[in-house]
Scaffold this active site. Structure first.
Site, PDB file in Angstrom:
ATOM      1  N   GLU A 293      14.357 -40.591  38.802  1.00 58.95           N
ATOM      2  CA  GLU A 293      15.319 -41.444  40.050  1.00 58.95           C
ATOM      3  C   GLU A 293      15.246 -40.554  41.249  1.00 58.95           C
ATOM      4  OE1 GLU A 293      15.913 -44.327  39.143  1.00 58.95           O
ATOM      5  OE2 GLU A 293      15.882 -44.054  37.003  1.00 58.95           O
ATOM      6  N   HIS A 296      12.083 -41.015  43.299  1.00 57.21           N
ATOM      7  CA  HIS A 296      12.166 -42.406  43.959  1.00 57.21           C
ATOM      8  C   HIS A 296      12.598 -42.241  45.438  1.00 57.21           C
ATOM      9  CE1 HIS A 296      10.973 -45.699  41.369  1.00 57.21           C
ATOM     10  NE2 HIS A 296      11.761 -45.773  40.445  1.00 57.21           N
TER      11      HIS A 296
HETATM   12  N1  B3K Z   1      14.505 -49.347  39.653  1.00 54.34           N
HETATM   13  C1  B3K Z   1      15.526 -49.157  38.620  1.00 54.34           C
HETATM   14  C2  B3K Z   1      15.250 -50.373  37.474  1.00 54.34           C
HETATM   15  C3  B3K Z   1      16.183 -51.531  38.161  1.00 54.34           C
HETATM   16  C4  B3K Z   1      15.977 -52.524  37.019  1.00 54.34           C
HETATM   17  C5  B3K Z   1      16.551 -53.969  37.503  1.00 54.34           C
HETATM   18  N2  B3K Z   1      16.244 -54.841  36.376  1.00 54.34           N
HETATM   19  C6  B3K Z   1      15.162 -47.965  37.702  1.00 54.34           C
HETATM   20  C7  B3K Z   1      14.158 -47.199  37.945  1.00 54.34           C
HETATM   21  O1  B3K Z   1      13.019 -47.917  37.511  1.00 54.34           O
HETATM   22  O2  B3K Z   1      14.153 -46.251  38.479  1.00 54.34           O
HETATM   23 ZN    ZN Z   2      11.790 -46.307  38.616  1.00 58.75          ZN
END
Ligand code: B3K
Ligand code: ZN
Length: 869
Positions: A293, A296
């Site tokens: 995370e 990201h």
């Molecule tokens: N981006 C979120 C996932 C969201 C899922 C929605 N159904 C977590 C991740 O991949 O970091």
């Molecule tokens: Zn992700």
């Protein structure tokens, strides 16, 4: 329900510039005031403004201060005759308590929190809820009347205080972002605080919010945040960009975690650990998900997606990054082997299922169905292949060029590829097929020796089975990592093999020549350099030779896996007749020599991975048609024979390699893993040797002899799965210790749901009414019904059909409560055509009745209708 097509993308007619939200929080009646300035992007001055909104009660809409007329359209409103730049002010009401889908604003154990990706923001307020509309947010949160500890949103805290007896806070995020990255949290927590000083000496305030009373369980996650920040600087030169970074752990969450800008929201599973309550694997996973995370922030937040068909753009790159993080800070071989297992288990299964889709899908009905192992993990393998092709330094440069060039933009996979091509000076045109063609390539290798020229001639062919959406597949472009072993176990490097150690394979059939001595043979697909099924005609002696001498972790483990596979395949017919199977002699010999040489200097993690008997689920993926009973029979025979033949060695090993403490460390993780494998094999052997009482005794002592959850869980699993005498006592003791601690107690559910026989079904039925079970909490569902569905192919596919009936009954109940979770646990049923006719018939009946369900959700409809096509 209708599917959307990737190629139907249209740029938005308007964009939002500034979004000013005021939340007046209330459990059932939260008021959202939304003031957004919009700008027209299209030249069509008549185009109306269409805002997305779902399950909202609208109080009023004003355009530039004047009450406006609007039209209700499907899942939204339309406002016509708007100027080129204008402000919309509106107010709507939502009910967080009633929101059991956990998309939008909902309540988790008393805490208000949000989940917006992919399309949850429209369940909070009317908006242009699409990832290519980036706006600046200012958020005012007014706490509920009954009070509240903290009020959080993205970015920086501008103001806080009390107004009319209610706490409030104002947050401003300086970075424009799409609505899916918006987050709000309001609740009362224990707070773990720390700081991180960035490479340019800026101080970042770190805050981790956990359940009250659980401060200590947040310390490892906090350490992981700091490690992630440091690693992103060291490896890629990426520095954190805000003055504060917040992570919140919540109990009700649909998946792992969410990368909202500056305010990551986590499933508490991936935060809350201490050695008495969590396994080594849990610690390892916390580090990796915190990393994911956090990473990201660049790959996802700073550079985001144009549309949801591009999901893999951010996910594959971020999975690749978290895998590299775990490799660098935990253990490279272990991380790689885990990743490979995901590909060869669930991902190959998905490729062989009706829901098979390319990494960049063409058609989507419900986006939540596409957060898949294909998009994430196969996507990460594709990024890894690019990394292999261009090497670390060009990859690093290209990644930085990509992040600089598209900073603050919403882009596509194509943009990414073009940027990498230009920056690294590489042609990826044929390579793009990895993004457009679904399915797993089958690579066949064979080699001969050309005496006259002293050449080893390696021949490779590739073939990819058709998927529903594509009948014809073109050859993929892939790097095949290669080395050569001579008869003494030395690595030989022929002149024809580049120093990078890989060859390019990009036609249906190709031949490669290497100048080598006769008794040298190729080691193919080192490090699993491409996500394919490899079929190479190694003799058993060659597999043993590679297992002894090859320096590649994947190859070593894969040799053992291949021996196991061959045993199961060769014996399947006898297994189907429940006959007497031969001994896996070569495998046992290799294992014996490994066990004989284990000492404190050995790489215990690698040894453990090599000695493991693979799961029935992974074995299933080595077959097209699945005879589940025969596979289970052969699997058990294999494990028992290995255990019985080597029981003395395992007894020798057990207790010899001690962890230095009950705390988590990578070294101790390896020690505990191998010791626990020894325990398991001893227990299996004793049961097979009519010494079940001894098995029970040693397992019971193991349970009581350790404070560490990794050890306890191993003992509990063996006690329950092998049905030992100590089973009920261990379960009782675990229940007494942990039934009030939901996350830990999930192990109690999971262990009983994964007993590899029919009794698991009865266990699940019974445990559904356990006082600690809560069918609205996704973690509970995943630990019980989810474990039966996704981690227990034997019980799920029991010939009685009771597993299917139970699963479908639960899916029917979940359809109204939480469609995303329901659709996820439905997955194994989609591949019913790979099973025998009787099971096919039973599943088909169940799928047909699911289709008849009133208010059938889009998530389930998409999957079931696709499977039935
Ligand atoms: N981006 C979120 C996932 C969201 C899922 C929605 N159904 C977590 C991740 O991949 O970091
Ligand atoms: Zn992700």
């Amino acid at each position: 329900y209708k599917a959307q097509k990737r190629t139907d993308y249209k740029a938005p007619n308007f964009t939002a510039v500034d979004i000013d939200l005021t939340f007046t929080l209330d459990d059932t009646h939260t008021i959202v005031k939304n003031v957004t300035t919009f700008k027209r992007l299209t030249s069509d001055t008549k185009a109306p403004l269409v805002l997305n909104g779902e399950d909202l009660k609208l109080n009023y809409v004003k355009v530039d201060g004047i009450e406006a007329k609007y039209k209700d359209v499907k899942n939204g409103i339309e406002i016509s005759s708007v100027p080129d730049e204008f402000t919309v002010e509106l107010e709507n009401v939502i009910n967080p308590s009633e929101n059991s889908s956990l998309m939008g604003l909902y309540k988790s154990n008393g805490t208000f929190c949000t989940q917006c990706e992919p399309e949850g923001f429209r369940r909070i307020t009317y908006s242009l809820d699409r990832s290519d509309v980036l706006a600046k947010y200012r958020v005012t949160i007014i706490g509920p009347e009954y009070g509240c500890g903290v009020l959080l949103s993205n970015g920086n805290l501008i103001e806080r205080g009390t107004r009319k007896n209610r706490p409030y806070a104002v947050w401003e995020d300086p970075f424009p972002k799409p609505s899916y990255l918006f987050a709000l949290v309001a609740g009362t927590f224990d707070i773990v605080s720390d700081t991180f000083t960035t490479m340019s000496r800026r101080k970042v305030a770190l805050e981790l919010y956990v359940d009250r009373g659980s401060y200590d369980r947040g310390l490892w996650a906090m350490q992981s945040i700091k490690d992630s920040m440091k690693w992103d600087e060291d490896r890629w030169g990426l520095e954190f960009d805000l003055d504060n970074f917040k992570v919140v752990a919540v109990d009700f969450f649909n998946f792992g975690a969410m990368e909202n800008k500056g305010l990551n929201v986590f499933n508490s599973v991936y935060v809350m650990v201490d050695p008495t309550c969590a396994t080594d694997t849990a610690f390892y996973n916390v580090q990796s998900v915190i990393g994911h995370e956090y990473f990201h922030n660049y790959t996802g937040d700073r550079v985001t997606l144009r549309d949801w068909f591009q999901l893999s753009l951010k996910e594959s790159l971020t999975v690749f990054r978290d895998q590299e993080f775990s490799s660098d800070v935990a253990n490279r071989a272990l991380t790689r082997l885990h990743a490979i297992n995901v590909i060869r288990g669930p991902q190959f299964a998905e490729d062989a299922s009706p829901m098979a889709h390319p990494v960049r899908p063409e058609e989507v009905m419900e986006m939540n169905n596409f957060y898949t192992v294909t998009i994430y993990d196969k996507g990460a393998e594709i990024i890894r292949m690019i990394h292999t092709l261009i090497g670390e330094s060009r990859f690093k440069k290209a990644l930085n060029d990509y992040l600089r060039k598209f900073d603050g933009q919403a882009v596509t996979i194509e943009d990414f590829l073009c940027c990498f091509e230009e920056s690294a000076g590489v042609d990826l045109s044929q390579f793009r097929r990895w993004y457009t063609q679904a399915g797993t390539p089958h690579v066949k290798a064979s080699w001969t020796y050309d005496e006259a020229n002293k050449n080893l001639v390696l021949k490779l062919t590739q073939h990819t089975n058709p998927t529903r959406d594509q009948k014809e597949k073109e050859p993929f472009y892939m790097p095949i990592r290669l080395s050569f072993l001579d008869k003494d176990g030395h690595d030989v490097h022929p002149a024809e093999l580049s120093s990078d150690g890989f060859i390019i394979f990009n036609e249906n059939e190709q031949e490669y020549r290497f100048t080598l001595d006769k008794d040298t043979f190729p080691v193919i697909l080192r490090d699993f350099s491409a996500p394919v099924k490899l079929d190479a005609p190694y003799t058993m002696e060659q597999l043993q030779h590679m297992l002894s001498f090859c320096d590649d972790a994947f190859i070593k483990v894969d040799c053992a896996t291949t021996m196991q596979n061959r045993y199961v395949h060769d014996n399947l017919e006898i297994a189907a007749a429940e006959g007497v199977l031969r001994e896996p002699a070569e495998l046992i010999a290799s294992y014996k020599s490994i066990l004989d040489s284990v000492d404190a200097q050995s790489d215990l993690i690698l040894i453990n991975e090599t000695l493991k008997i693979q799961s029935i689920a992974n074995l299933m993926e080595t077959f097209d048609k699945i005879n589940i009973d025969a596979i289970k029979y052969a699997h058990d025979a294999l494990e028992t024979k290995v255990a019985v033949s080597l029981v003395n060695e395992f007894v020798q090993l057990y207790g010899k390699i001690k962890a230095s403490s009950s705390n988590y460390s990578v070294t101790d993780m390896g020690r505990r893993a191998l010791n626990n494998l020894a325990l398991h094999m001893i227990a299996v052997a004793k049961c097979a040797m009519d010494k079940k009482t001894e098995a029970s005794e040693i397992v019971f002592n193991h349970y009581n002899g350790s404070k560490n959850m990794t050890d306890k869980l191993q003992a509990m699993t063996d006690a329950v799965h092998l049905d030992l005498d100590c089973k009920s006592e261990i379960l009782k003791s675990f229940e007494k210790d942990w039934s009030k601690d939901a996350l830990v107690f999930d192990n109690f559910f999971r262990v009983q749901a994964t007993v590899p026989n029919k009794s698991a079904i009865d266990n699940v039925k019974k445990l559904l009414s356990h006082p600690s079970f809560d069918g609205r909490n996704p973690n509970r569902v995943r630990a019980l019904t989810g474990a039966l569905a996704l981690s227990n192919p034997v019980a799920l596919n029991d010939i009685s059909g009771e597993g299917y009936d139970l699963l479908c009954k639960q899916i029917t109940e979940l359809n109204d409560i939480n469609p995303s979770v329901a659709a996820r646990i439905l997955t194994p049923l989609l591949s019913f055509r790979r099973l025998d006719e009787k099971r096919q018939g039973m599943i088909l009946n169940n799928l047909n009745s699911l289709m008849q369900m009133p208010k059938l959700s889009r998530s389930i409809y998409e999957k079931v209708s696709t499977a039935l096509k």
